[in-house]
Design an enzyme around this catalytic site. Sequence first.
Site, PDB file in Angstrom:
ATOM      1  N   ILE A  17       0.982  -1.032  -0.167  1.00  0.00           N
ATOM      2  CA  ILE A  17      -0.304  -0.010   0.056  1.00  0.00           C
ATOM      3  C   ILE A  17       1.106   1.127   0.068  1.00  0.00           C
ATOM      4  CG2 ILE A  17      -1.834   1.491   1.035  1.00  0.00           C
ATOM      5  CD1 ILE A  17      -2.976  -1.177   2.023  1.00  0.00           C
ATOM      6  N   SER A  36       9.613   5.133   7.940  1.00  0.00           N
ATOM      7  CA  SER A  36       8.089   3.902   8.172  1.00  0.00           C
ATOM      8  C   SER A  36      10.054   3.251   8.982  1.00  0.00           C
ATOM      9  CB  SER A  36       8.004   2.726   7.201  1.00  0.00           C
ATOM     10  OG  SER A  36       9.801   2.333   6.842  1.00  0.00           O
ATOM     11  N   LYS A 156      -7.751  -1.070  16.081  1.00  0.00           N
ATOM     12  CA  LYS A 156      -8.636  -0.315  15.045  1.00  0.00           C
ATOM     13  C   LYS A 156     -10.042  -0.330  15.127  1.00  0.00           C
ATOM     14  CE  LYS A 156      -5.505  -2.132  11.745  1.00  0.00           C
ATOM     15  NZ  LYS A 156      -5.344  -0.814  10.292  1.00  0.00           N
TER      16      LYS A 156
END
Length: 232
Positions: A17, A36, A156
Amino acid sequence: MAGNSPVLLILGSGPNIGTAVGKAFADKGYRVAFASRRADSEKSTAEEVHMKVDLAVPTSIAEVFSKVKEALGIPSVVVYNASGGTMDNPQKSLGVPLDAFMNNLNLNVNSVYAAMQSALEGFAELDSCASKTFIMTGNALNKAVFPPMLSLGVGKTAAAHLIEYAAKSYAITGYKFYYADQRDEDGSPAWFGIDGEAHAKYYLKLAEGKSQGIWDQTFTPQEGYKVFSRYI
């Protein structure tokens, strides 16, 4: 001119992604910052920067935004693409060690909150025509329980609440917040069928929107946004 180009920041820029989203936005004229743990700073150019960051450390987020602002400008689009979880013990439910659970919460919730705060500070400085969009890569775990994915599901769910809260709070300002959740055609989670190119196309569409849409963006690569009767 490069100095007038919009800036995209991807937090958690993996090979699927993250890479696809960065390329799609770069093709649209954005300068892109990739952040990252495995970032290679030697790949940085005047139009694209790569920086190391441990997103399980929420206090590191503000510094990332500061460095991006200095190198490229204020991000008008921020994508939070990091996530992670420790699998629960199927023989002992609620068996995730506390330190691992807390680390997962940092990555999945606390750093999202820190990123949203830093993004808002930047949005306030941008011109009215700027995108001012925050997108979190989500999944169906904010709506359904799938043992043994305990810590990821908790993360989440909490992060989705943050996104919904911000979407409702800031809609009048023109700021946009989205929780993007790729699904299969029957509404089930995409899991191992995550399509980076589909995310890139969809995130561009969200960023180019003029006002806040539905915050919970369940979508398929084939149809785009789609409401499902399953997992809602």
